[in-house]
Write a protein that holds these residues in place. Structure first.
Motif, PDB file in Angstrom:
ATOM      1  N   LEU A   1      11.151   8.664  -1.622  1.00 39.35           N
ATOM      2  CA  LEU A   1      10.185   7.617  -1.317  1.00 39.35           C
ATOM      3  C   LEU A   1      10.699   6.706  -0.213  1.00 39.35           C
ATOM      4  N   LEU A   2       9.947   6.655   0.855  1.00 36.17           N
ATOM      5  CA  LEU A   2      10.298   5.815   2.006  1.00 36.17           C
ATOM      6  C   LEU A   2       9.471   4.537   1.939  1.00 36.17           C
ATOM      7  N   ILE A   3      10.140   3.417   1.992  1.00 40.80           N
ATOM      8  CA  ILE A   3       9.456   2.109   2.006  1.00 40.80           C
ATOM      9  C   ILE A   3       9.708   1.485   3.361  1.00 40.80           C
TER      10      ILE A   3
ATOM     11  N   ASP B   1       0.826  -1.217   0.000  1.00 39.54           N
ATOM     12  CA  ASP B   1       0.000   0.000   0.000  1.00 39.54           C
ATOM     13  C   ASP B   1       0.854   1.258   0.000  1.00 39.54           C
ATOM     14  N   PHE B   2       0.312   2.322  -0.576  1.00 45.62           N
ATOM     15  CA  PHE B   2       0.755   3.664  -0.231  1.00 45.62           C
ATOM     16  C   PHE B   2       0.005   4.070   1.032  1.00 45.62           C
ATOM     17  N   PHE B   3       0.648   4.840   1.864  1.00 43.23           N
ATOM     18  CA  PHE B   3       0.018   5.401   3.063  1.00 43.23           C
ATOM     19  C   PHE B   3       0.262   6.900   3.037  1.00 43.23           C
ATOM     20  N   THR B   4      -0.814   7.681   3.013  1.00 42.25           N
ATOM     21  CA  THR B   4      -0.714   9.140   2.999  1.00 42.25           C
ATOM     22  C   THR B   4      -1.107   9.695   4.355  1.00 42.25           C
ATOM     23  N   CYS B   5      -0.251  10.574   4.874  1.00 39.73           N
ATOM     24  CA  CYS B   5      -0.499  11.194   6.172  1.00 39.73           C
ATOM     25  C   CYS B   5      -0.409  12.711   6.017  1.00 39.73           C
TER      26      CYS B   5
ATOM     27  N   HIS C   1      -0.758  27.068  13.659  1.00 34.30           N
ATOM     28  CA  HIS C   1      -0.863  25.749  13.050  1.00 34.30           C
ATOM     29  C   HIS C   1       0.392  25.362  12.270  1.00 34.30           C
ATOM     30  N   SER C   2       0.541  24.067  12.086  1.00 36.79           N
ATOM     31  CA  SER C   2       1.502  23.547  11.116  1.00 36.79           C
ATOM     32  C   SER C   2       0.734  22.643  10.164  1.00 36.79           C
ATOM     33  N   ASP C   3       1.358  22.334   9.013  1.00 36.27           N
ATOM     34  CA  ASP C   3       0.671  21.525   7.994  1.00 36.27           C
ATOM     35  C   ASP C   3       1.718  20.831   7.128  1.00 36.27           C
ATOM     36  N   THR C   4       1.669  19.502   7.085  1.00 35.97           N
ATOM     37  CA  THR C   4       2.639  18.708   6.332  1.00 35.97           C
ATOM     38  C   THR C   4       1.953  17.461   5.785  1.00 35.97           C
ATOM     39  N   THR C   5       2.392  16.991   4.629  1.00 29.21           N
ATOM     40  CA  THR C   5       1.914  15.704   4.107  1.00 29.21           C
ATOM     41  C   THR C   5       3.111  14.883   3.636  1.00 29.21           C
ATOM     42  N   ARG C   6       3.076  13.617   3.964  1.00 29.65           N
ATOM     43  CA  ARG C   6       4.038  12.665   3.431  1.00 29.65           C
ATOM     44  C   ARG C   6       3.296  11.412   2.968  1.00 29.65           C
ATOM     45  N   THR C   7       3.781  10.819   1.877  1.00 25.00           N
ATOM     46  CA  THR C   7       3.261   9.556   1.369  1.00 25.00           C
ATOM     47  C   THR C   7       4.391   8.540   1.409  1.00 25.00           C
ATOM     48  N   VAL C   8       4.142   7.412   2.036  1.00 23.29           N
ATOM     49  CA  VAL C   8       5.156   6.360   2.142  1.00 23.29           C
ATOM     50  C   VAL C   8       4.565   5.054   1.628  1.00 23.29           C
TER      51      VAL C   8
ATOM     52  N   GLU D   1       6.952   5.696 -10.213  1.00 22.63           N
ATOM     53  CA  GLU D   1       6.907   6.702 -11.269  1.00 22.63           C
ATOM     54  C   GLU D   1       6.067   7.912 -10.833  1.00 22.63           C
ATOM     55  N   ILE D   2       4.876   7.647 -10.330  1.00 16.28           N
ATOM     56  CA  ILE D   2       3.990   8.738  -9.913  1.00 16.28           C
ATOM     57  C   ILE D   2       4.619   9.513  -8.759  1.00 16.28           C
ATOM     58  N   TYR D   3       5.204   8.801  -7.831  1.00 10.20           N
ATOM     59  CA  TYR D   3       5.858   9.480  -6.708  1.00 10.20           C
ATOM     60  C   TYR D   3       6.958  10.405  -7.221  1.00 10.20           C
ATOM     61  N   GLY D   4       7.741   9.936  -8.177  1.00 14.93           N
ATOM     62  CA  GLY D   4       8.828  10.743  -8.716  1.00 14.93           C
ATOM     63  C   GLY D   4       8.337  12.000  -9.409  1.00 14.93           C
ATOM     64  N   ILE D   5       7.224  11.894 -10.123  1.00 19.21           N
ATOM     65  CA  ILE D   5       6.667  13.075 -10.800  1.00 19.21           C
ATOM     66  C   ILE D   5       6.222  14.112  -9.781  1.00 19.21           C
TER      67      ILE D   5
END
Length: 362
Positions: free
Chosen positions: A359-361, A216-220, A230-237, A248-252
């Motif tokens: 990209l973190l796996i 899975d991808f996990f988006t936080c 406030h603070s605001d951050t998103t990461r997808t791992v 590929e999509i992550y790289g774009i």
């Protein structure tokens, strides 16, 4: 500290053209910005002569201790106390925050002022003036935003220790909120987004009992509030592994995010920052899958001026806080979003986010 709030009140008084005008602030966030007192059921009346914070009995003692640059009045009946001050200061026009005042509250103000023949002005001029003051952050605000970000990042890194196949999105959201509050956050900046699998194609997906699975991808998307800011951050791992398409999509998205980040500096139009990210995604063939703006302002509100969108006419100025968060969302497959929060400087930007973006796996 008093000097800071006196300056903000003075800046607000600059909106008033003469001694017969007043501004009535009812938005809790704006009251906090001008006085340092963040509570509901408060009203800040500002004239050319000074500022008065009107609160009821429940908040009177706290307001006396926490507020700055204003006198505090405890009211039993708001309309009566308000009229007494307006009459004493010979006020003929009162401006209100059109974006915050409901129709019923407008009628309340209007009827209360009618007997004294005081005009109630409900256009957006006061809102725009306050927005122009809040859009550039001072050093005190930057310190609080940085503290909020540090709390959020530390909590996120701890939460990642619990991210594995078999755990639910909801449990990860609960863990993240706990870790933030345990580190000093007043609250979370917004309803946390901790989503996995196909749900990552939903830009604002809601955590549920869905279970994290291998591959899975996990988006936080997460943030903390510290002393009102406030603070605001998103990461997808990726969990366990990632397909070639996922990489590929992550790289774009990463290329778009980093390139837009490099475009941010004083004097640049916010719409051009948006275009920088959008063009990269469009040229890769995924333009229709990036349907939101590239960023927004952050401060006392999680979404505030300036907006980094195709329609934005804002020219970036040092001290503005914006996010840089392009994404690609493939329906019924997965989505990727990467978001940093930065402060605009003369020659670039200061990034509040220290988390890696490659990209973190896990």
């Amino acid at each position: 500290m008093n000097r800071l709030f006196h300056k903000r009140i003075n800046d607000l008084q600059g909106f008033l053209k003469d001694d017969n005008e007043a501004a009535l602030i009812s938005n809790e966030v704006n009251i906090g910005y001008f006085t340092g007192f963040f509570r509901s059921e408060g009203y800040l009346l500002v004239t050319r002569r000074g500022a008065t914070l009107l609160v009821d009995f429940r908040y009177f003692e706290a307001a006396q201790k926490k507020s700055h640059a204003c006198r505090v009045v405890c009211f039993e009946k708001l309309s009566r106390s308000l009229l007494d001050i307006l009459t004493h200061e010979h006020i003929r026009r009162v401006f209100i925050e059109a974006s915050h005042v409901t129709v019923s509250r407008f009628e309340f103000y209007k009827n209360a002022l009618l007997e004294k023949k005081i005009e109630l002005v409900s256009g957006d001029s006061l809102d725009r003036h306050i927005g122009s003051l809040r859009i550039v952050k001072d050093d005190t605000e930057l310190e609080k935003i940085a503290a909020a970000q540090k709390i959020a990042e530390d909590a996120y890194l701890e939460m990642l220790n619990y991210l594995k196949p078999g755990v639910s999105e909801r449990s990860l959201a609960a863990r993240l909120e706990f870790e933030m509050k345990n580190r000093g956050a007043q609250e979370v900046s917004f309803d946390l987004i901790t989503i996995t699998g196909k749900k990552t194609s939903l830009p604002h997906g809601v955590p549920s009992d869905n279970i994290v699975s291998e591959g899975d991808f996990f988006t936080c998307d997460f943030g903390a509030v510290y002393e009102g800011y406030h603070s605001d951050t998103t990461r997808t791992v990726a969990v366990g592994s990632a397909t070639d398409e996922m990489r590929e999509i992550y790289g774009i998205v990463l290329n778009a995010q980093i390139t837009a980040l490099a475009a941010i500096k004083a004097g640049v139009n916010a719409c051009d920052v948006d275009k920088t990210a959008r063009d990269i995604i469009a040229e890769a063939g995924y333009g229709k899958y990036f349907g939101h703006s590239t960023g927004h302002g952050v401060g006392l509100d999680i979404h505030e001026l300036p907006f980094v969108s195709a329609k934005s006419e804002t020219v970036l100025t040092p001290g503005m806080i914006i996010t840089d968060e392009p994404g690609i969302y493939l329906p019924d497959k997965f989505g990727v979003r990467i978001e940093d929060m930065v402060c605009v400087t003369e020659n670039g930007c200061r990034n509040f986010v220290s988390l890696p973006k490659e990209l973190l796996i896990l």
